[in-house]
Design a protein around this motif. Sequence first.
Motif, PDB file in Angstrom:
ATOM      1  N   UNK A 144       0.636  -1.171   0.376  1.00  0.00           N
ATOM      2  CA  UNK A 144      -0.055   0.025   0.512  1.00  0.00           C
ATOM      3  C   UNK A 144       0.730   1.316   0.105  1.00  0.00           C
ATOM      4  N   UNK A 145       2.268   1.589   1.176  1.00  0.00           N
ATOM      5  CA  UNK A 145       2.851   2.405   0.729  1.00  0.00           C
ATOM      6  C   UNK A 145       3.724   2.348  -0.343  1.00  0.00           C
ATOM      7  N   UNK A 146       3.879   1.389  -0.992  1.00  0.00           N
ATOM      8  CA  UNK A 146       4.415   1.963  -2.540  1.00  0.00           C
ATOM      9  C   UNK A 146       3.600   2.010  -3.185  1.00  0.00           C
ATOM     10  N   UNK A 147       2.472   1.464  -3.231  1.00  0.00           N
ATOM     11  CA  UNK A 147       1.804   2.455  -4.312  1.00  0.00           C
ATOM     12  C   UNK A 147       1.227   3.381  -4.675  1.00  0.00           C
ATOM     13  N   UNK A 148       1.190   4.009  -2.991  1.00  0.00           N
ATOM     14  CA  UNK A 148       0.778   5.263  -3.064  1.00  0.00           C
ATOM     15  C   UNK A 148       1.820   5.690  -3.067  1.00  0.00           C
ATOM     16  N   UNK A 149       3.294   6.212  -3.164  1.00  0.00           N
ATOM     17  CA  UNK A 149       4.424   6.597  -3.499  1.00  0.00           C
ATOM     18  C   UNK A 149       4.507   6.667  -5.087  1.00  0.00           C
ATOM     19  N   UNK A 150       4.271   5.650  -5.459  1.00  0.00           N
ATOM     20  CA  UNK A 150       4.099   5.053  -6.792  1.00  0.00           C
ATOM     21  C   UNK A 150       3.112   6.364  -7.453  1.00  0.00           C
ATOM     22  N   UNK A 151       2.043   5.979  -6.892  1.00  0.00           N
ATOM     23  CA  UNK A 151       1.041   7.477  -7.631  1.00  0.00           C
ATOM     24  C   UNK A 151       1.565   8.581  -7.641  1.00  0.00           C
ATOM     25  N   UNK A 160       1.393   7.926 -16.259  1.00  0.00           N
ATOM     26  CA  UNK A 160       0.888   5.999 -16.322  1.00  0.00           C
ATOM     27  C   UNK A 160       0.761   5.852 -17.053  1.00  0.00           C
ATOM     28  N   UNK A 161       0.831   4.656 -17.365  1.00  0.00           N
ATOM     29  CA  UNK A 161       0.328   3.998 -18.566  1.00  0.00           C
ATOM     30  C   UNK A 161      -1.037   3.337 -18.010  1.00  0.00           C
ATOM     31  N   UNK A 162      -1.069   1.767 -18.799  1.00  0.00           N
ATOM     32  CA  UNK A 162      -2.563   1.598 -18.042  1.00  0.00           C
ATOM     33  C   UNK A 162      -2.004   0.647 -17.338  1.00  0.00           C
ATOM     34  N   UNK A 163      -0.284  -0.387 -17.715  1.00  0.00           N
ATOM     35  CA  UNK A 163       0.196  -1.568 -16.870  1.00  0.00           C
ATOM     36  C   UNK A 163       0.094  -0.447 -15.357  1.00  0.00           C
ATOM     37  N   UNK A 240      -9.590   7.353 -18.218  1.00  0.00           N
ATOM     38  CA  UNK A 240      -8.497   8.953 -18.518  1.00  0.00           C
ATOM     39  C   UNK A 240      -7.720   8.695 -19.364  1.00  0.00           C
ATOM     40  N   UNK A 241      -7.032   7.199 -18.752  1.00  0.00           N
ATOM     41  CA  UNK A 241      -5.343   6.876 -19.520  1.00  0.00           C
ATOM     42  C   UNK A 241      -6.297   5.834 -20.844  1.00  0.00           C
ATOM     43  N   UNK A 242      -7.119   5.112 -20.650  1.00  0.00           N
ATOM     44  CA  UNK A 242      -7.858   4.439 -21.853  1.00  0.00           C
ATOM     45  C   UNK A 242      -7.975   6.053 -23.050  1.00  0.00           C
ATOM     46  N   UNK A 243      -8.625   6.783 -22.251  1.00  0.00           N
ATOM     47  CA  UNK A 243      -9.100   8.583 -23.153  1.00  0.00           C
ATOM     48  C   UNK A 243      -7.815   8.310 -23.891  1.00  0.00           C
ATOM     49  N   UNK A 244      -6.830   8.985 -23.389  1.00  0.00           N
ATOM     50  CA  UNK A 244      -5.690  10.317 -23.789  1.00  0.00           C
ATOM     51  C   UNK A 244      -4.743   8.271 -24.485  1.00  0.00           C
ATOM     52  N   UNK A 245      -4.597   7.251 -24.177  1.00  0.00           N
ATOM     53  CA  UNK A 245      -4.011   6.929 -25.513  1.00  0.00           C
ATOM     54  C   UNK A 245      -4.497   6.652 -26.912  1.00  0.00           C
ATOM     55  N   UNK A 246      -6.660   7.177 -26.976  1.00  0.00           N
ATOM     56  CA  UNK A 246      -7.009   7.135 -28.302  1.00  0.00           C
ATOM     57  C   UNK A 246      -7.061   8.346 -28.746  1.00  0.00           C
ATOM     58  N   UNK A 247      -6.378   9.456 -28.001  1.00  0.00           N
ATOM     59  CA  UNK A 247      -6.855  10.968 -28.437  1.00  0.00           C
ATOM     60  C   UNK A 247      -5.591  11.190 -29.725  1.00  0.00           C
ATOM     61  N   UNK A 248      -5.613  12.075 -30.510  1.00  0.00           N
ATOM     62  CA  UNK A 248      -4.539  12.485 -31.604  1.00  0.00           C
ATOM     63  C   UNK A 248      -3.615  13.133 -30.465  1.00  0.00           C
ATOM     64  N   UNK A 252      -4.543  14.925 -26.774  1.00  0.00           N
ATOM     65  CA  UNK A 252      -3.813  14.909 -25.496  1.00  0.00           C
ATOM     66  C   UNK A 252      -2.468  15.447 -25.362  1.00  0.00           C
ATOM     67  N   UNK A 253      -2.288  16.317 -26.056  1.00  0.00           N
ATOM     68  CA  UNK A 253      -1.585  16.913 -25.568  1.00  0.00           C
ATOM     69  C   UNK A 253      -2.010  18.255 -25.155  1.00  0.00           C
ATOM     70  N   UNK A 254      -3.076  19.008 -25.136  1.00  0.00           N
ATOM     71  CA  UNK A 254      -3.574  19.831 -24.414  1.00  0.00           C
ATOM     72  C   UNK A 254      -4.554  19.071 -23.393  1.00  0.00           C
ATOM     73  N   UNK A 255      -5.449  17.723 -23.917  1.00  0.00           N
ATOM     74  CA  UNK A 255      -5.624  17.511 -21.688  1.00  0.00           C
ATOM     75  C   UNK A 255      -4.579  17.582 -20.602  1.00  0.00           C
ATOM     76  N   UNK A 256      -3.404  17.161 -21.971  1.00  0.00           N
ATOM     77  CA  UNK A 256      -2.247  17.106 -19.795  1.00  0.00           C
ATOM     78  C   UNK A 256      -2.339  18.232 -19.761  1.00  0.00           C
ATOM     79  N   UNK A 257      -1.966  19.312 -20.479  1.00  0.00           N
ATOM     80  CA  UNK A 257      -1.659  20.091 -20.388  1.00  0.00           C
ATOM     81  C   UNK A 257      -2.969  20.839 -19.475  1.00  0.00           C
ATOM     82  N   UNK A 258      -4.341  20.936 -19.766  1.00  0.00           N
ATOM     83  CA  UNK A 258      -5.108  21.135 -18.960  1.00  0.00           C
ATOM     84  C   UNK A 258      -4.759  20.938 -17.142  1.00  0.00           C
TER      85      UNK A 258
END
Length: 324
Positions: A144-151, A160-163, A240-248, A252-258
Motif C-alpha cells: 500500500x505504501x509503495x503504491x501510494x508513493x508510485x502514484x 502513467x501507462x495502463x500497466x 482517463x488513461x484509455x481516453x488519452x491513448x485513443x486521442x490524437x 492529448x497534449x491539450x488535455x495533459x496541459x489542462x
Amino acid sequence: MKQDLQQIQVPIAIEMADFEKKFRSFMQSRVKLLDHITSYIVRRKGKQMRPMFVFLTSGLSGNITEATYRGAALIELLHTATLVHDDVVDDANYRRGFFSINALWKNKIAVLVGDYLLSRGLLLSVENNDFELLKIVSDAVREMSEGELLQISKARKLDITEEVYYTIIRQKTASLIASCCAVGAATAGANKENTEKMRLFGEKVGMAFQIKDDLFDYGEDVVGKPVGIDIKEKKMTLPLIYALNKASWIEKKKIIYLIRNKSENKKTVNEIIEFVKNSGGLEYSQNIMNDFYQEALNLLADFPDSTYKSSLSSLVTYTIERKK
C-alpha cells in the motif's frame, strides 16, 4: 445497499457481532484520552467489508477460529492506522462524512494514535504467535505504501501507462482485500494452495473495487465522493488513461496541459470528463472491471457450495454494483 450487506452478513452475523466487542477490547489502553479517541473511531466504522471478507473466506475454507478474530482485528488496526496517518498527510478534515482525528485533536495526537493502533496490531500477533498472519498483513501494508508513493511520483509527470495503473491499484487497494482473504483461509487451516487461491481471489475483487471507485469520479452514480476529485488531484485513472491513448497527439497534449495547469477550474474538469466520456473511457473501464469480477468468481467456483460461498459471491457483486 445497507440491507444487501445485512443479507450478505447472515452466515457470519454472530461472528461479526462478537468481533465488534473483541475489536473494542483490542484497542483499549491505560490512557483516558486514547480510549476516548479509539471509541470515536469504532463508533464511526464503515461498511465493515474487510472483516466480512476475513470471516466469509475463513468459513469457506474450514472453520472460523479465535485466530480468525485476531486476523480480522490485525487488518482493521493496521488499516485504521494508515487512514489516520493519511488524513494527516492530506490535511483532510473529514473521513466518511465525520471529522477526522487530526481535525478534532490536531496532527500530533493523530500521528501518535496511528502509531498506537499500529503497535497494538503488531503486539496482538506477536503475543499469540500469529507470525504467518503478521507476514501476510505486513506485506499488504508495504504494498500500500509503495503504491501510494508510485502514484505520487507518476502524478508529477502524468505519464502513467495502463500497466503502471494496474500495478498502482493492485498495491494501493487490492493488496489489502487480498490479505483479508488470505488471512481468512490461513486461520481456518487451509493449505498453502488454497490460501494463495483465496489471496488471488481477494486481489481480483480489489482490482474491480478500485476501478468502480475510479468510475465514480465521472458522476455515474450519486456518491459522497465529489465528481472530478481525481482529476483535480491529477490522478491518472483507467478511464482517463484509455481516453488519452485513443486521442490524437494534439488533443492529448491539450488535455495533459489542462490537467497539469488548470485542474482546479470546475469548467476545465467538466471538459476533461466530457473528453473521457466521448472517448469511450467509461465503457472500456467497465469492461475491464467486469473481467476482474468474473476472474474472482471463477476462482470462487473451485470451492464447494455453502452459505459462505454464496455470501462471498454476493459481496463480490456488491463491490461493482455499489452506489458509493
